[in-house]
Design a protein around this motif. Sequence first.
Motif, PDB file in Angstrom:
ATOM      1  N   VAL A  91      -9.292  23.062  33.463  1.00 58.95           N
ATOM      2  CA  VAL A  91      -8.034  22.590  33.681  1.00 58.95           C
ATOM      3  C   VAL A  91      -7.882  21.126  33.183  1.00 58.95           C
ATOM      4  O   VAL A  91      -7.063  20.855  32.249  1.00 58.95           O
ATOM      5  N   TRP A  92      -8.660  20.182  33.604  1.00 56.25           N
ATOM      6  CA  TRP A  92      -8.708  18.917  32.988  1.00 56.25           C
ATOM      7  C   TRP A  92      -8.819  18.973  31.653  1.00 56.25           C
ATOM      8  O   TRP A  92      -8.244  17.936  30.968  1.00 56.25           O
ATOM      9  N   LEU A  93      -9.939  19.618  31.075  1.00 51.66           N
ATOM     10  CA  LEU A  93     -10.153  19.693  29.654  1.00 51.66           C
ATOM     11  C   LEU A  93      -8.743  19.848  28.969  1.00 51.66           C
ATOM     12  O   LEU A  93      -8.425  19.374  27.869  1.00 51.66           O
ATOM     13  N   HIS A  94      -8.224  21.011  29.446  1.00 49.16           N
ATOM     14  CA  HIS A  94      -6.860  21.536  28.899  1.00 49.16           C
ATOM     15  C   HIS A  94      -5.979  20.220  28.581  1.00 49.16           C
ATOM     16  O   HIS A  94      -5.111  19.939  27.540  1.00 49.16           O
ATOM     17  N   TYR A  95      -5.753  19.775  29.632  1.00 42.76           N
ATOM     18  CA  TYR A  95      -4.593  18.639  29.740  1.00 42.76           C
ATOM     19  C   TYR A  95      -4.988  17.158  29.197  1.00 42.76           C
ATOM     20  O   TYR A  95      -4.176  16.484  29.029  1.00 42.76           O
ATOM     21  N   ASN A  96      -6.009  17.045  28.655  1.00 44.51           N
ATOM     22  CA  ASN A  96      -6.778  16.051  28.099  1.00 44.51           C
ATOM     23  C   ASN A  96      -6.347  16.103  26.667  1.00 44.51           C
ATOM     24  O   ASN A  96      -6.621  15.157  25.827  1.00 44.51           O
ATOM     25  N   ASP A  97      -5.800  17.319  26.372  1.00 48.98           N
ATOM     26  CA  ASP A  97      -5.526  17.420  24.850  1.00 48.98           C
ATOM     27  C   ASP A  97      -4.104  17.353  24.582  1.00 48.98           C
ATOM     28  O   ASP A  97      -2.989  17.838  25.675  1.00 48.98           O
ATOM     29  N   SER A  98      -3.456  16.315  23.692  1.00 48.54           N
ATOM     30  CA  SER A  98      -2.057  16.072  23.631  1.00 48.54           C
ATOM     31  C   SER A  98      -1.268  17.097  23.470  1.00 48.54           C
ATOM     32  O   SER A  98      -0.034  17.158  23.933  1.00 48.54           O
ATOM     33  N   GLN A 104       6.789  17.506  28.157  1.00 48.20           N
ATOM     34  CA  GLN A 104       6.946  15.820  28.596  1.00 48.20           C
ATOM     35  C   GLN A 104       5.628  15.423  28.124  1.00 48.20           C
ATOM     36  O   GLN A 104       4.616  16.197  27.605  1.00 48.20           O
ATOM     37  N   LYS A 105       5.628  13.839  28.085  1.00 50.84           N
ATOM     38  CA  LYS A 105       4.703  13.350  27.686  1.00 50.84           C
ATOM     39  C   LYS A 105       3.787  13.121  28.978  1.00 50.84           C
ATOM     40  O   LYS A 105       4.050  13.071  30.058  1.00 50.84           O
ATOM     41  N   GLN A 106       2.419  13.109  28.497  1.00 49.37           N
ATOM     42  CA  GLN A 106       1.442  13.012  29.597  1.00 49.37           C
ATOM     43  C   GLN A 106       1.602  11.565  30.551  1.00 49.37           C
ATOM     44  O   GLN A 106       1.695  11.668  31.669  1.00 49.37           O
ATOM     45  N   SER A 107       2.339  10.686  29.829  1.00 52.26           N
ATOM     46  CA  SER A 107       2.432   9.372  30.565  1.00 52.26           C
ATOM     47  C   SER A 107       3.643   9.671  31.581  1.00 52.26           C
ATOM     48  O   SER A 107       3.690   8.813  32.516  1.00 52.26           O
ATOM     49  N   GLU A 108       4.542  10.416  31.310  1.00 51.91           N
ATOM     50  CA  GLU A 108       5.514  10.633  32.102  1.00 51.91           C
ATOM     51  C   GLU A 108       5.116  11.461  33.509  1.00 51.91           C
ATOM     52  O   GLU A 108       5.949  11.603  34.185  1.00 51.91           O
ATOM     53  N   TYR A 109       4.086  12.259  33.279  1.00 55.23           N
ATOM     54  CA  TYR A 109       3.667  12.845  34.461  1.00 55.23           C
ATOM     55  C   TYR A 109       3.003  12.197  35.655  1.00 55.23           C
ATOM     56  O   TYR A 109       2.359  11.442  35.492  1.00 55.23           O
ATOM     57  N   GLY A 110       3.335  12.208  36.715  1.00 54.34           N
ATOM     58  CA  GLY A 110       2.785  11.617  38.137  1.00 54.34           C
ATOM     59  C   GLY A 110       1.423  12.323  38.092  1.00 54.34           C
ATOM     60  O   GLY A 110       0.921  13.094  37.526  1.00 54.34           O
ATOM     61  N   ASN A 111       0.739  11.732  39.031  1.00 51.87           N
ATOM     62  CA  ASN A 111      -0.755  12.051  39.557  1.00 51.87           C
ATOM     63  C   ASN A 111      -0.562  12.349  40.975  1.00 51.87           C
ATOM     64  O   ASN A 111      -1.770  11.823  41.490  1.00 51.87           O
ATOM     65  N   ARG A 112       0.282  13.116  41.526  1.00 44.81           N
ATOM     66  CA  ARG A 112      -0.109  13.440  42.923  1.00 44.81           C
ATOM     67  C   ARG A 112      -0.357  15.037  43.162  1.00 44.81           C
ATOM     68  O   ARG A 112       0.301  15.766  42.585  1.00 44.81           O
ATOM     69  N   VAL A 117      -5.326  13.095  44.020  1.00 37.20           N
ATOM     70  CA  VAL A 117      -4.930  12.646  42.697  1.00 37.20           C
ATOM     71  C   VAL A 117      -5.078  14.079  42.048  1.00 37.20           C
ATOM     72  O   VAL A 117      -5.843  14.839  41.956  1.00 37.20           O
ATOM     73  N   ALA A 118      -3.957  14.351  41.028  1.00 39.13           N
ATOM     74  CA  ALA A 118      -3.851  15.489  40.507  1.00 39.13           C
ATOM     75  C   ALA A 118      -4.837  15.691  39.130  1.00 39.13           C
ATOM     76  O   ALA A 118      -5.486  16.580  38.942  1.00 39.13           O
ATOM     77  N   MET A 119      -4.978  14.457  38.624  1.00 39.78           N
ATOM     78  CA  MET A 119      -5.739  14.596  37.403  1.00 39.78           C
ATOM     79  C   MET A 119      -6.858  13.418  37.685  1.00 39.78           C
ATOM     80  O   MET A 119      -6.633  12.178  37.675  1.00 39.78           O
ATOM     81  N   ASP A 120      -8.117  13.914  37.965  1.00 36.56           N
ATOM     82  CA  ASP A 120      -9.217  12.994  38.468  1.00 36.56           C
ATOM     83  C   ASP A 120     -10.213  12.668  37.294  1.00 36.56           C
ATOM     84  O   ASP A 120     -10.960  13.398  36.818  1.00 36.56           O
ATOM     85  N   GLY A 121     -10.005  11.443  36.613  1.00 36.24           N
ATOM     86  CA  GLY A 121     -10.783  11.270  35.359  1.00 36.24           C
ATOM     87  C   GLY A 121     -12.297  10.918  35.850  1.00 36.24           C
ATOM     88  O   GLY A 121     -13.026  11.324  34.688  1.00 36.24           O
ATOM     89  N   ASP A 314       6.887  21.227  44.292  1.00 35.60           N
ATOM     90  CA  ASP A 314       5.888  20.276  44.008  1.00 35.60           C
ATOM     91  C   ASP A 314       5.582  20.181  42.550  1.00 35.60           C
ATOM     92  O   ASP A 314       5.553  21.364  41.886  1.00 35.60           O
ATOM     93  N   VAL A 315       5.499  19.082  41.952  1.00 36.44           N
ATOM     94  CA  VAL A 315       5.292  18.869  40.337  1.00 36.44           C
ATOM     95  C   VAL A 315       3.811  19.159  39.821  1.00 36.44           C
ATOM     96  O   VAL A 315       3.114  18.849  40.270  1.00 36.44           O
ATOM     97  N   ILE A 316       4.092  20.054  38.801  1.00 35.73           N
ATOM     98  CA  ILE A 316       3.068  20.550  38.049  1.00 35.73           C
ATOM     99  C   ILE A 316       3.241  19.929  36.753  1.00 35.73           C
ATOM    100  O   ILE A 316       4.507  19.343  36.284  1.00 35.73           O
ATOM    101  N   PRO A 317       2.364  20.183  35.485  1.00 35.38           N
ATOM    102  CA  PRO A 317       2.608  19.372  34.292  1.00 35.38           C
ATOM    103  C   PRO A 317       3.842  20.317  33.548  1.00 35.38           C
ATOM    104  O   PRO A 317       4.228  21.446  33.963  1.00 35.38           O
ATOM    105  N   ASN A 318       4.626  19.559  32.649  1.00 39.94           N
ATOM    106  CA  ASN A 318       5.396  19.914  31.575  1.00 39.94           C
ATOM    107  C   ASN A 318       6.786  20.373  32.360  1.00 39.94           C
ATOM    108  O   ASN A 318       7.435  21.389  32.254  1.00 39.94           O
ATOM    109  N   ARG A 319       7.399  19.482  33.248  1.00 43.21           N
ATOM    110  CA  ARG A 319       8.518  19.535  34.162  1.00 43.21           C
ATOM    111  C   ARG A 319       8.809  20.703  34.764  1.00 43.21           C
ATOM    112  O   ARG A 319       9.859  21.656  34.614  1.00 43.21           O
ATOM    113  N   LYS A 320       7.645  21.129  35.415  1.00 41.11           N
ATOM    114  CA  LYS A 320       7.479  22.341  36.204  1.00 41.11           C
ATOM    115  C   LYS A 320       7.021  22.194  37.474  1.00 41.11           C
ATOM    116  O   LYS A 320       6.726  21.097  37.979  1.00 41.11           O
TER     117      LYS A 320
END
Length: 548
Positions: A91-98, A104-112, A117-121, A314-320
């Motif tokens: 999942v992390w690999l998928h969302y690391n791809d722009s 939405q932009k990745q920068s607009e997505y929260g990390n909760r 944290v939702a996305m643990d680098g 609860d927020v998941i990527p891409n305004r969903k």
Amino acid sequence: MKDKLFFLFCLITVFSMLSCKNNPYKADVIIYGGTSAAVISAVEVARSGKSVIIVSPDKHLGGLTSSGLGFTDSGNTDAIGGLSREFYHRVWLHYNDSTAWTWQKQSEYGNRGQGTVAMDGESKTMWTFEPRVAEKIFEDFIEEYNIKVYRNEWLDRESGTEVKDNRIVSFTTLSGKKFRGKMFIDATYEGDLMAAAGVSYTVGREACGQYGEKWNGVQAGVYHHRHYFSTPIDPYIVPGDPSSGLLPHISVEPIQPNCTGDDKIQAYCYRLCMSNHPDNRVPFEKPEGYDPANYELLARVFESGWNEWFAKFDVIPNRKTDTNNHGPFSSDYIGMNYDYPEASYERRREIVEDHINYQKGLLYFVSTDERVPEEVRNRMQNWGLAKDEFTDNGNWPYQLYVREARRMVGAYVTTENEVLGKVNVPDPVGMGSYTLDSHNVQRFVTEEGFVQNEGDVGVKPSKSYHIAYGSIIPVKEECENLLVPICVSSSHIAFGSIRMEPVFMILGQSAAAAAVMAIDNKTSVQDVPYEQLKQVSLSRNQVLKVNQ
């Protein structure tokens, strides 16, 4: 003589053709189910060099993980290892791809995330995701390991399971396919293969005294979450008039004393994937047979001043969203699923359809009914079902959230005492960490004449806990070649913690590893040497100990 030889040849040919036609589908390990645990089990078998077949009643793989539950109930993520963790790494690999960020932009997505944290680098894992992303990852697993999957194949529950000398020989599906294996894994939410094989199980809540527990059975007046009526709400069709009858879905039965066991189960719902992007939302439509009276109780809750309707979007990527139940009256269809675990396929379909109509009606009611506060209605109209999800199912999730159904009574029964660290767990094959979590079980009338919910329990373990190997296997006298990583041997309230998708994947991998060892050692699953299984698990990066 030639005629006799020709006749014999014809006879052999006919028998050969019949044999081919009726030849069962064979593999070392047969997995029944299309859940996340089913896929992970199959991958572990394939990685171990054994043949495997998934027999899935579902067309789409992944169960709840790919059907709306994208805001992962992860608990302590350090306790999640092996292929389960690999899923979240993918999942992390998928969302690391722009290119993954379409709405939405990745920068607009929260990390909760759920307690993390939702996305643990740092760990290269991600715990929130879109349903279609999860399904793609599961299908990638299937393709990479060349796993055979037979979809839309439903077990013949009446007479399709052949058992001999306490071992499953084969099972047959309603289409007539016969699947034969050395080992079997029941990776369904319902435990249908387990039940058909004659393995002991239970449905409902045990009395507290059965296993020396505190949080099992009836739990009236326990409000660990916010899913209760915090103000007095009248339950009658005509307020103040008991003779007018109760509003829909309120039990007429008097509440039993706390800790009393019963055959009731916690509520089901759909985890909806919704969008507020104007170009990616489908408006909520009025369902067939819509009756606003079904939501009169909610109208009264709104009128009492309650304002938490959007608390579990609860927020998941891409305004969903992963939209879950929240509050005293929400998406949980309380009390309307009691017969589901053992119901016929036809009756289950009726229950599923009833849940769909209830939840669709709920969305329409909150979007349009004048008894709903205008602010809530207006905001709700900005939401809709995500247009790019579940595209072959009207944008509705494939899988009903079956929070519990049958539970095996196996070689070891996990209770709240194991989850809360009060006893040592023998032969662990995985870890859990989530709260003892039961959603409401029933809605009743109090002695004071008001409506109230019962069954909502949430007790957090002080640390991650072990899950015993004995909880995923039957007793030897009942079945020697079956493993059960979802409908595990546990009490109702302990299952409330175990029942999280990451844990099902963990236990699925452990079940598969044990199945392979049982084949190699030519033994029963009960006689698999634990120390050997432990070493295999650790070599697969499973987590059996957490520093805490």
